[in-house]
Design an enzyme around this catalytic site. Structure first.
Site, mmCIF file in Angstrom:
data_model
loop_
_atom_site.group_PDB
_atom_site.id
_atom_site.type_symbol
_atom_site.label_atom_id
_atom_site.label_comp_id
_atom_site.label_asym_id
_atom_site.label_seq_id
_atom_site.Cartn_x
_atom_site.Cartn_y
_atom_site.Cartn_z
ATOM 1 N N TYR A 78 0.823 -1.219 0.000
ATOM 2 C CA TYR A 78 0.000 0.000 0.000
ATOM 3 C C TYR A 78 0.853 1.263 0.000
ATOM 4 O O TYR A 78 0.492 2.266 -0.630
ATOM 5 C CB TYR A 78 -1.005 -0.019 1.161
ATOM 6 C CG TYR A 78 -2.204 -0.854 0.795
ATOM 7 C CD1 TYR A 78 -3.217 -0.325 0.002
ATOM 8 C CD2 TYR A 78 -2.293 -2.188 1.175
ATOM 9 C CE1 TYR A 78 -4.296 -1.102 -0.392
ATOM 10 C CE2 TYR A 78 -3.370 -2.974 0.790
ATOM 11 C CZ TYR A 78 -4.368 -2.431 0.006
ATOM 12 O OH TYR A 78 -5.441 -3.179 -0.397
ATOM 13 N N HIS A 132 -14.759 2.258 -1.981
ATOM 14 C CA HIS A 132 -13.727 1.398 -1.395
ATOM 15 C C HIS A 132 -12.676 2.187 -0.623
ATOM 16 O O HIS A 132 -11.559 1.715 -0.440
ATOM 17 C CB HIS A 132 -13.075 0.545 -2.489
ATOM 18 C CG HIS A 132 -14.040 -0.448 -3.117
ATOM 19 N ND1 HIS A 132 -13.825 -1.068 -4.318
ATOM 20 C CD2 HIS A 132 -15.248 -0.908 -2.671
ATOM 21 C CE1 HIS A 132 -14.846 -1.875 -4.595
ATOM 22 N NE2 HIS A 132 -15.724 -1.783 -3.609
ATOM 23 N N CYS A 140 -7.143 2.849 12.469
ATOM 24 C CA CYS A 140 -6.652 1.830 13.381
ATOM 25 C C CYS A 140 -7.183 0.465 12.948
ATOM 26 O O CYS A 140 -8.337 0.329 12.559
ATOM 27 C CB CYS A 140 -7.087 2.144 14.816
ATOM 28 S SG CYS A 140 -6.383 0.952 15.993
#
Ligand code: BJW
Length: 315
Positions: A78, A132, A140
């Site tokens: 990511y 999305h 968190c």
């Protein structure tokens, strides 16, 4: 763009004239966007070519299970995508859709993309619904903690995730110095990242922070879904749904095509692959424009947006 290229009876011809006339008379328009929209900005799609990150199927890294098993690897994936998205530029399809959104009062966009390129093309935020999530939201990972950071563009997200660099080949003509390595290539060595070096939650102090995207098995943002459902089921019918650069295989996003159709919409698809017609297929009243969204979308929207103005031209 293929203008009248239908080869199969189940796929309608891309008749630009009838589409233009329908577009001009449409009052309520929905758009469903997917990764193919950003392909010509250099960002890989999930399925098909480019869907592999190192040895991993990109889709297999987009799960809570993958993050639980190896948060360091999933963060490397990511962080790399954040880095690439920040370096990429919106293309003409992003700009054309942003202009259509500005010019059409009753228009809503459902984007499956997390790359921020529609926003950077000036797509009005109140007409852009991120199904999305976003690569630039961080939250968190603990279910009991609601900590979220919006629009975090720090790159790398923590120093341990910096993209490694290597020496430029001295025999090449490139300038001397360090160059960023392409860590999507499995031949490039990827350092392991220790859990203690990943971003941690400043609120609960126990959780590892994670990308604010929607992984498989996770619910889509509740308020977004509620807003869209209300819009879809408002009194007036929907005239048109534009389905751009998506394989339409992931639900519930893909289901909006059939839902819009059930509310009266005709369907116009823009995709490089003729096999990627959405949902229950297309009818003779629909359109399939085969080609790169960056080229096709500005052309088919011309009756409303005119010649494309990019942000660079507007400045
Ligand atoms: C071009 C081009 C160019 C290339 N120009 N075109 C009903 C039936 C079956 C299964 C399900 C169902 N309902 C739910 C499910 C399960 C599951 C699902 O859909 N599975 C299917 C795969 C079978 N769905 C979910 O799990 C969803 N959650 C859910 O349902 O929760 C229920 C729940 C309720 C309450 C409590 C708890 C749970 C969540 C789905 C999340 C998807 N997430 C990802 C990752 C996001 C983060 C990230 O980016 O990493 O979203 S997966 C990935 O797929 C990403 C994309 O947004 C999404 C869609 O992909 P997209 O955009 O279509 O890309 P591609 O690569 O598939 O296609 C690109 C297209 O572009 C291709 O067609 C090309 O030809 C084309 N193209 N270049 C134009 N230049």
């Amino acid at each position: 763009m293929a203008s009248k290229a239908a080869t199969s009876s189940s796929i309608p011809t891309a008749d630009l004239e009838s589409f233009s006339s329908h577009l001009q008379s449409s009052r309520r328009i929905l758009a469903l966007l997917g990764a193919g929209l950003s392909a010509s900005s250099g960002l890989p799609t999930f399925r098909g070519a480019g869907g592999l990150w190192r040895t991993h199927d990109a889709v297999s890294l987009a799960t809570p299970e993958a993050f639980q098993a190896d948060p360091g690897l999933v963060w490397q994936f990511y962080n790399y995508r954040r880095h690439m998205a920040l370096r990429a530029q919106p293309n003409n399809a992003h700009y054309a859709l942003a202009q259509l959104a500005r010019k059409t009062r009753d228009f809503e966009t459902l984007s499956q993309n997390v790359d921020g390129l529609s926003q950077r093309a000036g797509h009005p935020g109140d007409k852009l619904h991120l199904l999305h999530g976003s690569l630039f939201d961080i939250k968190c990972g603990e279910f009991f903690c609601d900590y979220v950071q919006k629009d975090n563009f720090t790159n790398p997200v923590v120093p341990a995730l910096a993209i490694p660099t290597g020496e430029i080949d001295p025999t090449s003509n490139a300038a001397r110095g360090a160059r960023e390595l392409d860590i999507s290539d499995e031949k490039v060595e990827l350092p392991e990242v220790a859990i203690r070096d990943l971003p941690h939650c400043p609120k609960c102090k126990t959780g590892i922070l994670r990308p604010g995207v929607v992984w498989f098995g996770e619910a889509l943002p509740r308020d977004t879904i509620r807003y869209i459902d209300d819009w879809i089921h408002a009194t007036n019918k929907i005239d048109l749904i534009l389905v751009i650069g998506t394989s339409a295989k992931v639900y519930p996003a893909a289901g909006y095509v059939d839902t819009a159709r059930a509310r009266g919409a005709r369907v116009a698809v823009v995709n490089t692959e003729r096999t990627d017609a959405p949902g229950s297929g297309l009818t003779k009243k629909d359109w399939f424009f085969q080609g790169d969204a960056a080229e096709v979308v500005p052309q088919i929207l011309k009756p409303i947006i005119g010649e494309l103005e990019t942000r660079a031209q507007q400045a």
